[in-house]
Design a protein around this motif. Structure first.
Motif, PDB file in Angstrom:
ATOM      1  N   GLU A   1       0.881  -0.974   0.238  1.00  0.00           N
ATOM      2  CA  GLU A   1      -0.213   0.084   0.333  1.00  0.00           C
ATOM      3  C   GLU A   1       0.616   1.185  -0.202  1.00  0.00           C
ATOM      4  O   GLU A   1       0.599   2.205  -0.567  1.00  0.00           O
ATOM      5  N   ALA A   2       2.100   1.815   0.803  1.00  0.00           N
ATOM      6  CA  ALA A   2       3.301   2.743   0.664  1.00  0.00           C
ATOM      7  C   ALA A   2       3.334   2.263  -0.306  1.00  0.00           C
ATOM      8  O   ALA A   2       3.818   3.705  -1.234  1.00  0.00           O
ATOM      9  N   LEU A   3       3.631   1.395  -1.324  1.00  0.00           N
ATOM     10  CA  LEU A   3       4.392   1.165  -2.434  1.00  0.00           C
ATOM     11  C   LEU A   3       3.565   2.268  -3.508  1.00  0.00           C
ATOM     12  O   LEU A   3       4.040   2.832  -4.527  1.00  0.00           O
ATOM     13  N   ASN A   4       2.131   1.415  -3.732  1.00  0.00           N
ATOM     14  CA  ASN A   4       1.103   2.591  -4.322  1.00  0.00           C
ATOM     15  C   ASN A   4       0.533   3.590  -3.801  1.00  0.00           C
ATOM     16  O   ASN A   4       0.796   4.879  -5.070  1.00  0.00           O
ATOM     17  N   TYR A   5       1.267   4.053  -2.664  1.00  0.00           N
ATOM     18  CA  TYR A   5       1.189   5.683  -2.078  1.00  0.00           C
ATOM     19  C   TYR A   5       2.214   6.259  -3.137  1.00  0.00           C
ATOM     20  O   TYR A   5       1.932   7.659  -3.338  1.00  0.00           O
ATOM     21  N   TYR A   6       3.065   6.003  -3.282  1.00  0.00           N
ATOM     22  CA  TYR A   6       4.550   6.372  -3.599  1.00  0.00           C
ATOM     23  C   TYR A   6       4.477   7.093  -4.843  1.00  0.00           C
ATOM     24  O   TYR A   6       4.768   7.704  -5.555  1.00  0.00           O
ATOM     25  N   ALA A   7       3.452   5.916  -5.667  1.00  0.00           N
ATOM     26  CA  ALA A   7       3.899   5.282  -6.897  1.00  0.00           C
ATOM     27  C   ALA A   7       3.087   7.037  -7.760  1.00  0.00           C
ATOM     28  O   ALA A   7       2.743   7.442  -8.784  1.00  0.00           O
TER      29      ALA A   7
ATOM     30  N   ASP B   1       2.260   9.233  -6.191  1.00  0.00           N
ATOM     31  CA  ASP B   1       3.006  10.814  -5.246  1.00  0.00           C
ATOM     32  C   ASP B   1       2.522  11.601  -4.163  1.00  0.00           C
ATOM     33  O   ASP B   1       2.054  12.656  -3.811  1.00  0.00           O
ATOM     34  N   ASP B   2       1.540   9.891  -3.729  1.00  0.00           N
ATOM     35  CA  ASP B   2       0.764  10.878  -2.742  1.00  0.00           C
ATOM     36  C   ASP B   2       2.239   9.946  -1.231  1.00  0.00           C
ATOM     37  O   ASP B   2       1.864   9.762  -0.197  1.00  0.00           O
ATOM     38  N   PHE B   3       3.285  11.665  -0.979  1.00  0.00           N
ATOM     39  CA  PHE B   3       4.314  10.566  -0.579  1.00  0.00           C
ATOM     40  C   PHE B   3       4.257  11.626   1.320  1.00  0.00           C
ATOM     41  O   PHE B   3       4.318  10.732   2.761  1.00  0.00           O
ATOM     42  N   GLU B   4       2.227  12.255   1.631  1.00  0.00           N
ATOM     43  CA  GLU B   4       2.050  12.293   3.204  1.00  0.00           C
ATOM     44  C   GLU B   4       1.895  10.838   3.466  1.00  0.00           C
ATOM     45  O   GLU B   4       2.586   9.912   4.535  1.00  0.00           O
ATOM     46  N   LYS B   5       1.012   9.793   2.494  1.00  0.00           N
ATOM     47  CA  LYS B   5      -0.017   8.701   2.987  1.00  0.00           C
ATOM     48  C   LYS B   5       1.589   7.610   3.016  1.00  0.00           C
ATOM     49  O   LYS B   5       1.007   7.315   3.981  1.00  0.00           O
ATOM     50  N   ALA B   6       2.388   7.535   2.169  1.00  0.00           N
ATOM     51  CA  ALA B   6       3.138   6.879   1.978  1.00  0.00           C
ATOM     52  C   ALA B   6       4.297   6.747   3.180  1.00  0.00           C
ATOM     53  O   ALA B   6       4.801   6.066   3.686  1.00  0.00           O
TER      54      ALA B   6
ATOM     55  N   LEU C   1       5.214   3.903   5.545  1.00  0.00           N
ATOM     56  CA  LEU C   1       6.787   3.302   6.208  1.00  0.00           C
ATOM     57  C   LEU C   1       7.378   3.297   7.209  1.00  0.00           C
ATOM     58  O   LEU C   1       8.148   3.186   7.962  1.00  0.00           O
ATOM     59  N   LEU C   2       6.395   4.712   7.935  1.00  0.00           N
ATOM     60  CA  LEU C   2       7.254   5.138   8.939  1.00  0.00           C
ATOM     61  C   LEU C   2       6.319   4.006  10.143  1.00  0.00           C
ATOM     62  O   LEU C   2       7.696   3.818  11.209  1.00  0.00           O
ATOM     63  N   TYR C   3       5.409   3.799  10.219  1.00  0.00           N
ATOM     64  CA  TYR C   3       4.935   2.518  11.313  1.00  0.00           C
ATOM     65  C   TYR C   3       6.108   1.824  11.001  1.00  0.00           C
ATOM     66  O   TYR C   3       6.332   0.833  12.005  1.00  0.00           O
ATOM     67  N   LEU C   4       6.238   1.042   9.553  1.00  0.00           N
ATOM     68  CA  LEU C   4       6.451  -0.248   9.316  1.00  0.00           C
ATOM     69  C   LEU C   4       7.839   0.011   9.458  1.00  0.00           C
ATOM     70  O   LEU C   4       8.389  -0.782  10.553  1.00  0.00           O
ATOM     71  N   CYS C   5       8.568   1.091   9.765  1.00  0.00           N
ATOM     72  CA  CYS C   5      10.086   0.778   9.732  1.00  0.00           C
ATOM     73  C   CYS C   5      10.352   0.966  11.522  1.00  0.00           C
ATOM     74  O   CYS C   5      10.823  -0.103  11.989  1.00  0.00           O
TER      75      CYS C   5
ATOM     76  N   GLU D   1      14.388  -2.070   2.741  1.00  0.00           N
ATOM     77  CA  GLU D   1      13.447  -1.907   1.949  1.00  0.00           C
ATOM     78  C   GLU D   1      12.811  -0.722   2.521  1.00  0.00           C
ATOM     79  O   GLU D   1      12.287   0.010   1.896  1.00  0.00           O
ATOM     80  N   TYR D   2      11.892  -0.825   3.770  1.00  0.00           N
ATOM     81  CA  TYR D   2      11.770   0.330   4.318  1.00  0.00           C
ATOM     82  C   TYR D   2      11.962   1.597   4.441  1.00  0.00           C
ATOM     83  O   TYR D   2      11.890   3.041   3.670  1.00  0.00           O
ATOM     84  N   VAL D   3      13.573   1.413   4.609  1.00  0.00           N
ATOM     85  CA  VAL D   3      14.487   2.769   5.274  1.00  0.00           C
ATOM     86  C   VAL D   3      14.227   3.135   4.260  1.00  0.00           C
ATOM     87  O   VAL D   3      14.418   4.444   4.410  1.00  0.00           O
ATOM     88  N   GLU D   4      14.276   2.946   2.942  1.00  0.00           N
ATOM     89  CA  GLU D   4      15.447   3.252   1.942  1.00  0.00           C
ATOM     90  C   GLU D   4      14.445   3.850   1.731  1.00  0.00           C
ATOM     91  O   GLU D   4      14.354   5.032   0.331  1.00  0.00           O
ATOM     92  N   ARG D   5      12.965   2.908   1.398  1.00  0.00           N
ATOM     93  CA  ARG D   5      11.895   3.890   0.707  1.00  0.00           C
ATOM     94  C   ARG D   5      11.653   5.250   1.145  1.00  0.00           C
ATOM     95  O   ARG D   5      11.148   6.495   0.965  1.00  0.00           O
ATOM     96  N   LEU D   6      11.492   5.289   2.888  1.00  0.00           N
ATOM     97  CA  LEU D   6      11.330   6.408   3.630  1.00  0.00           C
ATOM     98  C   LEU D   6      12.224   7.589   3.004  1.00  0.00           C
ATOM     99  O   LEU D   6      11.755   8.635   2.970  1.00  0.00           O
TER     100      LEU D   6
END
Length: 141
Positions: free
Chosen positions: A49-55, A57-62, A66-70, A79-84
């Motif tokens: 879901e975070a990757l979908n938001y990232y794609a 460009d809804d960076f706030e939701k992503a 990602l913060l929750y996952l980290c 992989e979570y840290v790098e994307r964030l």
């Protein structure tokens, strides 16, 4: 004979592909193993879901996901840290990028992925620290 808890009796048989009994486990143990599997699936779904938001460009939701996952994985899944960190790079927030990378580096201290984190921190320094001006003059560069 003392009464035993029914959930602690070995009543579930784990079998291999040939049908041989590999081990017997209790209901309690089976539920514990099942909970771990469901937890992993939950993290995978959140990451997707975070990757979908990232794609989109809804960076706030992503960022939130990602913060929750980290935090849930104690910054041990790179992989979570790098994307964030990529989100923070795109938003030109080097302080946040550095923080998330350092938290991950602390957790993954002995992992070879730390070399990757080190290179990324060096690039961060190169890109965001001023190459000319008062900062370098103060240190004689």
């Amino acid at each position: 004979m003392a009464a035993r808890n029914k959930q602690e009796l070995p009543v579930i048989f784990i079998r291999d592909s040939q049908g041989n009994t590999v081990e017997k486990i209790t209901v309690k143990e089976w539920m514990r193993r099942k909970a771990i599997q469901q937890n992993d699936n939950f993290f995978i779904k959140l990451y997707r879901e975070a990757l979908n938001y990232y794609a989109l460009d809804d960076f706030e939701k992503a960022e939130d996901l990602l913060l929750y996952l980290c935090e849930s994985t104690h910054y041990s899944h790179y992989e979570y840290v790098e994307r964030l960190a990529n989100i923070y790079r795109l938003e030109k927030r080097p302080d946040k990028e550095r923080c998330i990378l350092l938290l991950s580096h602390r957790q993954l201290r002995n992992d070879p992925i730390c070399l990757h984190i080190d290179r990324r921190l060096e690039k961060l320094d190169y890109d965001f620290l001023p190459s000319k001006g008062l900062f370098n003059q103060a240190f004689g560069n």
